[in-house]
Design an enzyme around this catalytic site. Structure first.
Site, mmCIF file in Angstrom:
data_model
loop_
_atom_site.group_PDB
_atom_site.id
_atom_site.type_symbol
_atom_site.label_atom_id
_atom_site.label_comp_id
_atom_site.label_asym_id
_atom_site.label_seq_id
_atom_site.Cartn_x
_atom_site.Cartn_y
_atom_site.Cartn_z
ATOM 1 C CB CYS A 1 -4.651 7.412 38.144
ATOM 2 S SG CYS A 1 -3.978 5.840 37.596
ATOM 3 C CB CYS B 1 -4.017 5.722 41.608
ATOM 4 S SG CYS B 1 -5.665 5.525 40.926
ATOM 5 C CB CYS C 1 -8.355 3.772 36.863
ATOM 6 S SG CYS C 1 -7.844 4.920 38.137
ATOM 7 C CE1 TYR D 1 4.180 -3.816 -4.864
ATOM 8 C CE2 TYR D 1 5.624 -4.745 -3.191
ATOM 9 C CZ TYR D 1 4.583 -3.906 -3.548
ATOM 10 O OH TYR D 1 3.958 -3.169 -2.598
ATOM 11 C CE LYS E 1 1.058 -9.074 1.194
ATOM 12 N NZ LYS E 1 1.637 -8.468 2.385
ATOM 13 C CE LYS F 1 -0.705 -11.592 5.052
ATOM 14 N NZ LYS F 1 -1.580 -10.462 5.333
ATOM 15 C CB CYS G 1 -6.618 1.926 39.862
ATOM 16 S SG CYS G 1 -5.243 2.405 38.821
ATOM 17 C CD GLU H 1 5.523 -10.297 -7.867
ATOM 18 O OE1 GLU H 1 5.629 -9.523 -6.901
ATOM 19 O OE2 GLU H 1 5.091 -9.952 -8.964
ATOM 20 C CG ASP I 1 6.042 -8.992 7.422
ATOM 21 O OD1 ASP I 1 5.276 -8.033 7.226
ATOM 22 O OD2 ASP I 1 6.032 -9.679 8.457
HETATM 23 N N1 5U1 Z 1 5.363 -9.203 -4.154
HETATM 24 C C1 5U1 Z 1 4.409 -8.318 -4.082
HETATM 25 N N2 5U1 Z 1 4.033 -7.741 -2.964
HETATM 26 N N3 5U1 Z 1 3.036 -6.904 -3.289
HETATM 27 C C2 5U1 Z 1 2.326 -6.052 -2.516
HETATM 28 N N4 5U1 Z 1 3.686 -7.853 -5.112
HETATM 29 C C3 5U1 Z 1 2.839 -6.960 -4.636
HETATM 30 N N5 5U1 Z 1 1.922 -6.229 -5.254
HETATM 31 C C4 5U1 Z 1 1.186 -5.387 -4.516
HETATM 32 C C5 5U1 Z 1 1.372 -5.276 -3.130
HETATM 33 C C6 5U1 Z 1 0.554 -4.325 -2.332
HETATM 34 O O1 5U1 Z 1 0.232 -4.611 -5.072
HETATM 35 C C7 5U1 Z 1 -0.075 -4.833 -6.457
HETATM 36 C C8 5U1 Z 1 -1.510 -4.534 -6.620
HETATM 37 C C9 5U1 Z 1 0.764 -3.963 -7.293
#
Ligand code: 5U1
Length: 674
Positions: free
Chosen positions: A435, A414, A429, A228, A118, A317, A411, A116, A120
């Site tokens: 300050c 100040c 400082c 997920y 990940k 990552k 500094c 899958e 952000d």
């Molecule tokens: N896509 C995905 N992101 N993510 C983050 N799956 C997924 N699973 C996670 C996490 C923290 O934890 C699993 C251990 C359920």
């Protein structure tokens, strides 16, 4: 008039239709009607609900952002901890992960993985009971999060009511809430046009939105969510493969990422990673890698978990994004506690779509480690929302003319001396009292409970007083007038007078409180008491050199150096004289040790005390010649047990030691006059 059966049916029909279109639009990304048609349906439903309020229900699509603002979020204890993921950074880590799994499973067979993207974003837990969304929570520390139900309800891709059939009675779904790139851009453009602060990146924006106490504000920001995994599940059954569970979630109307794929063995996992990596920039949301999960739930259970991470999953990552640029200069910033941080000023460079012109250098050790000089060509790295950093210098590109980076002596805020004690990482400082960069922190400390204990002068008020330009340092507090105070927002004449009275009361203090209140680095309550007991008055302390200071208990070379430097700063002395000029006073402190029959005994304090702080109790016992130890042993003479004691009390009881409570301690201290 009560709603007729026909009206009830019409409301039901509209809701179902709207839910279906919401699902097509937000979850499947495949709308079948125009926005105008959708708005029409929505308006019809709203009109009927306005006419027949008894028909309004929590799961109606009109009820996504109707809640009143909260004053705080309540805590949610996750019945099943929300796990995090172990990381892989290079291909070899993935191969090793797969090997570990096969070794544990004692199998040479290729393992099937669900792969899958990940996202952000921010991990969120959704709890459904009988198909109804009843709670949304943040991950928090994995065990305890915050109840963000009201905000979660505003996310259109999260169904308020599950669709279809066969969902468990109780189902906790986990996933990632995030800001789609387009919504993020629009929000920042809006903020910019209103002159408001922009968010640094979509993840910060998502986290900030989910922590909005007013869900109407959250509703204005168009967050989305991908699910997920499943946490808690009762009264139902789920498929035996993770990838099939995701399909079930999708059938119940939950949004699942469409790029989920199955892979066999590490090689296919790595191929998936490369494929997603190539599509990264074209996705409508930010991802920071991909996740591989053993697909078979039975095998997942066999593999089990480490403390916080499952053995059956790993996040591969993406590398942090890097750019090459030139270091034009280094500025030094003073933090609110006086720490001096070097900041790199760079020739602007685009890294991962964001222009970077500053990077943190943390401290002088980091500059030395990098071997950095001004004029260098450097590699900068940006990872997620972390402040960009310089990772290395390209020495081959060093120009003939460079400038060394030196810690300033004074500094920038100040002009007080900057001090970096031997063995210390941070330079600081020494103008704590005066300050500008530290003023709020120093005034807050000055008025705190163990210092001058100025009732009613909380952090917010200090902030207001400084921001309004009414005070610059602690001494200015004593010049405040009722006329100035009542002009402040939310300040009634009564509160203003109470504050002025509290300020007046605070003028009568003790020398140790006063010394502590000055906020000299490394001088906590105990050291302040030792100094007060040693000198008895302020004059002696002001004149003391480092050698003399080091003869005092609790004061070593570093602390002596800090104290000495603090009183060397003219600006600090000016504030101290001003405070005395405003009438701050104290009785001459008693010095020396009181002769008592307890001298030489070893005592231990445990549990929380109420009438005095632990440091105070310690200092008063020390005054009687008692040694206060941190742990119980046969050598312990007596244990003072406050509330909520733990193993120390148990051990004392096992050893048959004398145990007294806080009241008995106070009576005893008073008897001895300590
Ligand atoms: N896509 C995905 N992101 N993510 C983050 N799956 C997924 N699973 C996670 C996490 C923290 O934890 C699993 C251990 C359920």
């Amino acid at each position: 008039m009560a709603a007729s059966k026909k009206i009830i049916a019409e409301v039901e029909r509209l809701r179902n239709e709207i839910n279906q279109h919401n699902y097509r639009y937000h979850t499947q990304d495949d709308p079948v009607i125009s926005d105008a048609e959708f708005d029409h349906l929505f308006r019809d439903l709203k009109a009927l609900e306005a006419q027949y309020p008894e028909l309004i229900s929590d799961v109606s699509p009109t009820q996504r952002a109707g809640a009143a603002p909260l004053s705080a979020f309540s805590q949610v204890v996750h019945e099943m901890p929300m796990l995090s993921l172990d990381n892989a950074f290079v291909e070899a880590d993935v191969i090793e992960f797969d090997r570990r799994i096969r070794t544990r499973l004692e199998s040479d067979e290729e393992v099937a993985y669900a792969c899958e993207p990940k996202i952000d974003g921010v991990a969120v837990s959704l709890l459904y009971e009988e198909g109804k969304l009843v709670r949304g929570a943040t991950r928090g520390d994995g065990t305890t999060g915050e109840d963000i139900t009201q905000n979660v309800r505003t996310i259109e891709s999260i169904p308020l009511q599950l669709m279809g059939k066969g969902y468990p009675d109780k189902l906790e779904v986990r996933g990632e809430a995030y800001f789609p790139r387009s919504a993020f851009r629009e929000m920042n453009q809006r903020a910019q046009s209103r002159g408001e602060k922009e968010f640094a990146n979509p993840r910060n924006a998502a986290a900030g939105t989910l922590r909005q106490l007013d869900s109407r504000l959250a509703a204005e920001r168009k967050l989305a969510m991908f699910c997920y995994s499943v946490g808690l599940m009762e009264g139902g059954e789920l498929p035996e493969k993770h990838s099939e569970i995701l399909q079930s979630l999708a059938e119940w109307g939950l949004r699942v990422n469409p790029l989920v794929e199955r892979a066999h063995g590490a090689v296919q996992c790595v191929e998936y990673y490369k494929g997603i990596s190539g599509r990264r920039e074209s996705l409508g949301y930010e991802i920071d890698g991909v996740v591989f999960k053993v697909d078979d739930i039975g095998l997942q259970q066999k593999l089990g978990m480490l403390t916080r991470t499952p053995r059956w999953a790993i996040a591969h990552k993406f590398p942090a994004e890097e750019g090459i640029t030139r270091l034009n200069d280094v500025d030094f910033q003073v933090g609110r506690t006086g720490a001096i941080t070097p900041v790199a000023r760079l020739a602007p460079v685009k890294v991962g779509g964001v222009t970077i012109s500053n990077a943190t250098l943390h401290n002088m050790d980091e500059i030395a480690r990098l071997g950095l000089v001004i004029g260098d060509t450097v590699i900068v790295q940006r990872a997620g929302d972390v402040i960009p950093k310089i990772v290395s210098v390209i020495l081959e590109k060093r120009p003939a003319k460079t400038t060394a980076i030196a810690l300033p002596q004074h500094c920038p805020a100040c002009s007080s001396d900057i001090l970096r004690g031997e063995g210390e990482v941070a330079a600081r400082c020494t103008g704590g009292l005066s300050c500008g960069a530290q003023q709020k922190e120093s005034i807050r400390h000055f008025s705190s409970r163990l210092a001058l204990d100025i009732e009613g002068l909380g952090d917010k008020l200090v902030e207001q007083l400084v921001d309004e330009g009414l005070i610059e340092n602690a001494a200015d507090l004593y010049q405040l007038t009722e006329k100035q105070l009542v002009k402040l927002e939310r300040m009634a004449p009564k509160s203003a007078n109470n504050l002025l009275e509290a300020l007046e009361t605070s003028k009568e203090t003790t020398l140790s409180r006063f010394i502590y209140a000055l906020g000299i680095q490394e001088v906590g309550e105990t050291t302040a008491r030792s100094l007060a007991m040693h000198f008895g008055d302020l004059a002696g302390l002001l004149e003391a050199d480092e050698e003399l200071l080091q003869t005092i208990s609790d004061v070593g070379a570093i602390v002596a150096n800090k104290i000495h430097h603090f009183f060397q700063q003219k600006s600090n002395l000016a504030v101290i004289h001003s405070l005395l000029g405003h009438g701050l006073h104290w009785k001459k402190e008693e010095t020396g040790v009181i002769t008592s029959s307890l001298a030489g005994e070893t005592w231990v304090l445990t549990g929380s005390l109420h009438s005095l702080t632990r440091n105070e109790a310690k200092a008063r016992l020390q005054k009687l010649g008692v040694k206060v130890a941190g742990s119980v042993s046969r050598k312990t003479t007596c244990v003072v047990a406050g509330d909520a004691t733990g193993s120390k009390l148990t051990k004392a009881q096992e050893l048959g030691l004398k145990v007294i409570d806080e009241d008995e301690l106070i009576t005893l201290l008073e008897e001895y006059g300590a």
